[in-house]
Design a protein around this motif. Structure first.
Motif, short mmCIF file in Angstrom:
data_model
loop_
_atom_site.label_atom_id
_atom_site.label_comp_id
_atom_site.label_asym_id
_atom_site.label_seq_id
_atom_site.Cartn_x
_atom_site.Cartn_y
_atom_site.Cartn_z
N TYR A 36 107.45 48.20 10.96
CA TYR A 36 107.20 49.52 11.50
C TYR A 36 108.46 50.03 12.18
N GLN A 38 109.62 52.60 15.36
CA GLN A 38 109.09 53.29 16.53
C GLN A 38 110.20 54.05 17.21
N ARG A 42 106.72 57.67 20.92
CA ARG A 42 105.87 57.82 19.73
C ARG A 42 105.21 56.49 19.39
N GLY A 43 104.20 56.55 18.52
CA GLY A 43 103.58 55.32 18.06
C GLY A 43 104.36 54.75 16.89
N PRO A 44 104.13 53.49 16.57
CA PRO A 44 104.79 52.88 15.42
C PRO A 44 104.45 53.61 14.12
N PHE A 46 104.41 53.09 9.99
CA PHE A 46 104.43 52.07 8.94
C PHE A 46 105.54 52.33 7.93
#
Lengths: 111, 113
Positions: A36, A38, A42-44, A46
């Protein structure tokens, strides 16, 4: 206990070169390994998934290898660009407890 | 398609208070996960829903944490009463097929003072 190790220090790479990130794990037999990206706040996001019976997987400028004997995955970004600068997370999946993440490697691509 | 939405983005509460975090997964994703990142540590699994059922909650720290997923749609994570060590970033993720990985929300940054 299960443990995932990623380069803890920032990795500085010159633009245009290939960046290689390492993920090592112990006490684990994952069925899948994921990478991932990041960015701060922010969120990870994919990027790639590779299965235990796969040796290599590619997606555009990204390449992931998975060696279950060495218990290691390598993540390559070819022709790196400043926009590739981010933290990259390795995550294993194999049991019933969701993903197990490493702490991540902070990649800096310098112009 | 809309991504995973989390609300609020930030929350500052006093020790002993109650906080409820909300997650709206991608429509059609049966799998919903909660994760948490405490400062300086890696992201850790909390629990997994399949539709409205808890598939695995082995990562929940203790009984002060309660997660629900009404009708298999959005999910809430309640912390009651909150303690200082609950501070961190709480991520929600949803998935449909394994090959597509997990889609994470931007997280809720919880600060307990």
């Amino acid at each position: 206990s299960q443990k995932i190790e990623q380069n803890s220090e920032a990795l500085n790479i010159q633009e245009g070169k290939t960046a290689t990130l390492t993920c090592n794990y112990t006490n684990y037999s994952p069925a899948y390994l994921q990478w991932y990206r990041q960015d701060p706040g922010r969120g990870p996001v994919f990027l790639l998934l590779i299965r235990e019976n796969e040796k290599e997987k590619r997606k555009e400028r990204l390449k992931v290898t998975f060696d279950t004997t060495l218990k290691q995955s390598l993540f390559h970004i070819t022709a790196s660009q400043p926009a590739d600068s981010a933290t990259y997370l390795c995550a294993l999946e194999g049991g019933a407890d969701g993903l197990t993440f490493g702490k991540g490697t902070h990649l800096i691509i310098q112009p | 398609e809309a991504g995973v939405t989390q609300f609020p983005s930030h929350s500052v509460i006093e020790k002993g208070q109650t906080v409820t975090l909300r997650c709206d997964p991608i429509s059609g994703h049966d799998n919903l996960y909660w994760y948490r990142r405490v400062m300086g540590k890696e992201i850790k699994f909390l629990l997994h829903f399949v539709k409205e059922s808890k598939q695995d909650e082995s990562g929940m720290p203790n009984n002060r944490f309660l997660a629900e997923r009404t009708g298999g749609t959005y999910s809430t994570l309640k912390v009651q009463p909150a303690e200082l060590e609950d501070s961190g970033v709480y991520f929600c993720a949803s998935s449909h097929v394994r090959e597509a990985g997990y889609t994470f929300g931007s997280g809720t940054r919880l600060t307990v003072v």
